[in-house]
Design a protein around this motif. Structure first.
Motif, short mmCIF file in Angstrom:
data_model
loop_
_atom_site.label_atom_id
_atom_site.label_comp_id
_atom_site.label_asym_id
_atom_site.label_seq_id
_atom_site.Cartn_x
_atom_site.Cartn_y
_atom_site.Cartn_z
N ILE A 1 0.82 -1.21 0.00
CA ILE A 1 0.00 0.00 0.00
C ILE A 1 0.86 1.27 0.00
CG2 ILE A 1 -1.85 -1.20 1.22
CD1 ILE A 1 -1.19 0.51 3.67
N ALA A 2 2.18 1.10 0.11
CA ALA A 2 3.07 2.27 0.15
C ALA A 2 2.94 3.15 -1.10
CB ALA A 2 4.51 1.81 0.34
N PRO A 3 2.92 2.61 -2.32
CA PRO A 3 2.79 3.48 -3.49
C PRO A 3 1.51 4.32 -3.47
CG PRO A 3 3.51 1.29 -4.15
CD PRO A 3 3.12 1.19 -2.71
N TYR A 4 0.42 3.73 -3.00
CA TYR A 4 -0.84 4.47 -2.92
C TYR A 4 -0.72 5.62 -1.93
CZ TYR A 4 -5.79 5.46 -2.08
OH TYR A 4 -7.00 6.09 -1.95
N LEU A 5 -0.09 5.37 -0.78
CA LEU A 5 0.09 6.42 0.21
C LEU A 5 0.98 7.54 -0.31
CD1 LEU A 5 0.49 4.56 3.62
CD2 LEU A 5 -1.31 6.13 2.96
N LEU A 6 2.05 7.18 -0.96
CA LEU A 6 2.96 8.20 -1.48
C LEU A 6 2.28 9.09 -2.52
CD1 LEU A 6 6.19 6.03 -1.85
CD2 LEU A 6 5.78 7.83 -0.16
N MET A 7 1.29 8.55 -3.19
CA MET A 7 0.59 9.31 -4.22
C MET A 7 -0.55 10.15 -3.65
SD MET A 7 -1.16 7.86 -7.74
CE MET A 7 0.43 7.22 -8.26
#
Length: 274
Positions: free
Chosen positions: A155-161
């Motif tokens: 889920i890290a990429p979603y949070l970073l975006m």
């Protein structure tokens, strides 16, 4: 054929154990998933793990694994983590991977303006506002710079975006390795009190400034943890340095036994965290 029959017997036995532990349908589903993770690791010889568990869920998982004779490693990204995952390691793996592709936990560092004040509740509320599940998020460590949030890698990429504000305050986010995680020192309030004995209900009542009856009710309801292990026995003997957590209220620790009062009560030095 024999392997399939053994699998059926194992699952039948596992289901009986789960039925004896789970009190709700949600707990049954969780424990069934954990048992499946353990079996997948053993049968297919690869690393498996759960999502983040709260202290109650981890206690249920521990009871299940003890009953099944399975070995799981509870870890949440750092030693004192409150929200932890259960890892099942194949025989060829010595330890939970803490870096690289096999490590399922990453840290999202959230930087805020020096003039903005944000609490744990602000960060958690804004994360839930993004539609994320709580089991994808581990501990939220609030410090002077902002917060370090442990999350599942996927889920890290979603949070970073998408994660750009908390409590209406602007955030800058970046992914950092676990080795750079900032674990802030807990604020400590020292207390001095007397208790009739070192029973869990008496010490809990003293730590959290409640009646002994209310403390006993909380213990029997599964809301009290001693050294991260759920304890429903009000008469459990507490020792110096035991850490007691009352879910939804806070954490404390017996710092020292100072002696005995004139009335025969135990004099304690206590720590309240947070």
């Amino acid at each position: 054929m024999q392997s399939k029959e053994r699998g059926h017997r194992y699952m039948a036995s596992t289901n009986d154990i789960i039925s004896g532990i789970a009190r709700t349908q949600e707990e049954r589903i969780l424990l069934t998933q954990i048992a499946q993770k353990a079996e997948n690791c053993r049968e297919k010889c690869y690393l498996t793990h759960t999502k983040f568990l709260d202290m109650h869920e981890a206690a249920l998982a521990d009871r299940l694994l003890r009953s099944l004779g399975e070995r799981g490693i509870f870890w949440g990204g750092y030693e004192q983590a409150e929200r932890r995952m259960v890892f099942f390691l194949p025989e060829w793996m010595d330890a939970v991977p803490t870096e690289g592709e096999d490590c399922p936990i990453v840290v999202i560092r959230c930087l805020r303006s020096k003039n903005d004040a944000l609490t744990h509740r602000d960060y958690l509320g804004s994360l839930m506002g993004l539609g994320l599940r709580r089991d994808g998020i581990g501990d939220i460590l609030v410090s002077e710079h902002g917060a370090d949030i442990l999350v599942l890698k996927d889920i890290a990429p979603y949070l970073l975006m998408h994660y750009s504000q908390a409590g209406r305050k602007h955030l800058q986010t970046e992914e950092i390795p676990l080795t750079q995680l900032i674990v802030p020192e807990e604020k400590v309030t020292m207390l001095r009190d007397t208790v009739a004995s070192m029973r869990l209900d008496a010490v809990t009542a003293s730590l959290f400034r409640m009646s002994r009856a209310k403390a006993a009710d909380a213990i029997r309801a599964g809301k009290v943890f001693v050294n991260q292990q759920e304890c429903i026995h009000t008469d459990k003997e507490i020792a110096v340095h035991d850490r007691i957590t009352l879910r939804g209220t806070g954490r404390g620790e017996v710092a020292e036994i100072l002696g005995e009062s004139k009335k025969g009560r135990v004099v304690l030095s206590l720590k309240r965290f947070g």
